[in-house]
Design an enzyme around this catalytic site. Structure first.
Site, PDB file in Angstrom:
ATOM      1  N   LYS A 215      41.755   0.914  17.729  1.00  0.00           N
ATOM      2  CA  LYS A 215      40.872   1.137  18.885  1.00  0.00           C
ATOM      3  C   LYS A 215      40.220   2.524  18.813  1.00  0.00           C
ATOM      4  O   LYS A 215      39.011   2.688  19.010  1.00  0.00           O
ATOM      5  CB  LYS A 215      41.699   0.996  20.166  1.00  0.00           C
ATOM      6  N   CYS A 269      35.170   6.847  27.121  1.00  0.00           N
ATOM      7  CA  CYS A 269      35.771   6.262  25.904  1.00  0.00           C
ATOM      8  C   CYS A 269      35.349   7.045  24.669  1.00  0.00           C
ATOM      9  O   CYS A 269      36.140   7.740  24.056  1.00  0.00           O
ATOM     10  CB  CYS A 269      35.324   4.815  25.757  1.00  0.00           C
TER      11      CYS A 269
END
Ligand code: SAJ
Length: 416
Positions: A215, A269
């Site tokens: 991720k 993010c």
């Protein structure tokens, strides 16, 4: 009971990921308990409304709440599976802050039961799933967990990072492939059977640590590529070349695909996750760190450009077009557009008008700095400098004639 064996799931954290995920499970017929620390969020959801902007989410939440499939609360209750989707910001010196995950672990521990599955969806540094397992074990000595009991554990634990793009969450939740990192192979299989209730993409099973780094790698890949585009924009400015033409031409090569420069990289993010790699492997992560620094420096460059343009006017009026961290959303977190607008006001470069069609009210710090939230037409009329900070749809549709006689600083290349 569904084939997967899951009837009731609980989502901890009803934000940009947790609420859409909760709505998705509810729409597949599961009983969903959404847990959030904010009473206001809980109240809003229980009225069948939503507290964020995300296309199609409102309808699904409304119908799930009306049908009694989705209920929000501030206190966890027993369920078959728990999905944790709380924020993981960083603290001083870009160190990951796992306190929200620790608090979530402590809040669900009292209601955990033998046979439960706990999934961590939040983006986390390598090793954080193991930490979660330790926190749960410390609270519940009566239950066994995968770190000691392996596949025979009473409670299974997996890390399944979310990968959806804000603005397309409801589609991407279904069609994207999922990475499922189990603390043991059985944990991964259990998590897969839960996600298969709504995921149409492929589920790729791995261990928790690889899933954690995968991720972070995806978002770092994007950050490094945006940094390349941002660096090109600085080089082009210096050499008096139009960066948008340049990139368009270079992208004609069959194996070149340069991303778009902008006012900087925002959001919670891409501007955050690469630091989790840097903090875990500071000596090796050179390119990833440099990319972060390049992207973080871009807002300062834009402020300087605006300052130079403003110096031509006695009373500069500057319209900052867009405050959110990217197009067509209301999310102002970690937004370079917002930082630039605030910096201009604080350093008194001129009168600052903010145009942000996705919000009703300015955050307090912008109001206190004397910034006025104004609609697009009024801003274009009053301003002598127009700065495109976000490529919102209405800005792209703007009639070019309205921009005549204005100084344009187009950080997104929308009026090229
Ligand atoms: N940006 C540019 N130029 C570009 C692309 C983006 O300046 O060419 C800027 C945007 O304006 C924004 C920032 O980068 O400020 C991030 O936007 P984004 O659209 O790249 O990504 P996010 O943060 O909305 O979502 C990302 C996605 N990750 C990847 O594409 C690898 C999403 O799939 C993740 O689920 C999400 O992060 C997340 O939650 O981690």
């Amino acid at each position: 009971m569904s084939n997967s064996g899951f009837k009731k799931v609980s989502i901890i954290g009803l934000g940009y990921i947790g609420l859409p995920t909760a709505a998705m499970f509810a729409s597949r017929g599961l009983d969903v308990i959404g847990v959030d620390v904010s009473e206001q969020t809980v109240e809003t959801i229980n009225q069948g409304k939503i507290h964020i902007i995300e296309p199609d989410l409102d309808m699904i939440v409304q119908s799930a709440v009306t049908l009694g499939k989705l209920k929000a609360t501030t206190t966890p209750e027993p369920a078959d599976a728990f999905l944790i989707a709380v924020p993981t910001p960083f603290i001083d010196d870009h160190q990951p802050d796992l306190s929200f995950i620790e608090a979530a672990a402590k809040s669900i521990a009292p209601v955990l039961e033998k046979g439960n599955l706990v999934i961590l969806e939040s983006t986390i540094p390598v090793g954080a799933t193991e930490k979660l397992a330790k926190w749960l074990q410390a609270e519940r000595r009566d239950l066994s967990f995968p770190q000691t009991a392996s596949d025979a554990a009473d409670v299974q634990i997996a890390h399944c990072p979310e990968r959806v793009l804000p603005g397309y969450v409801m589609q991407e939740l279904v069609i994207n492939d999922r990475i499922i990192g189990g603390m043991t192979p059985y944990c991964a299989e259990r998590a897969e059977s839960l996600y298969q209730l709504f995921v149409k993409g492929d589920c790729h099973l791995t261990d928790a640590r690889t899933a954690e780094l995968a991720k972070l790698t995806e978002n770092s890949f994007r950050d490094v590529n945006i940094a390349f585009a941002n660096e090109l924009s600085l080089i082009s400015d210096e050499l008096d070349i139009n960066v948008w033409d340049l990139i368009q031409l270079a992208n004609k090569h069959p194996r070149v695909n340069i991303l778009s420069p902008g006012p900087g990289v925002g959001g919670h993010c891409i501007a955050v996750d690469p630091w989790f790699i840097v903090s875990s492997a500071p000596k090796s992560a050179k390119l990833i760190r440099t990319a972060r620094q390049i992207n973080d420096a871009k807002p300062k460059h834009v402020v300087q450009q605006i300052r130079e343009a403003a110096s031509q006017f006695k009373t500069p009026v500057i319209a900052c077009m867009g405050l959110s961290f990217k197009a067509d959303i209301d999310d102002l977190r970690e937004s370079p557009a917002l930082d630039i607008t605030l910096e201009l006001a604080k350093s008194k470069v001129g009168q600052i008008l903010a145009v942000e069609p996705n919000i009703q009210k300015l955050p307090a710090d912008l109001q206190n700095a004397g910034i006025v939230l104004i609609d697009q037409d009024a801003a274009l009329e009053q301003a002598n400098i127009i700065v495109a900070l976000v490529d919102h749809k209405p800005f792209k549709k703007l009639k070019k004639s309205k921009l005549n006689s204005k100084i344009l600083i187009d950080t997104r290349g929308i009026w090229q």
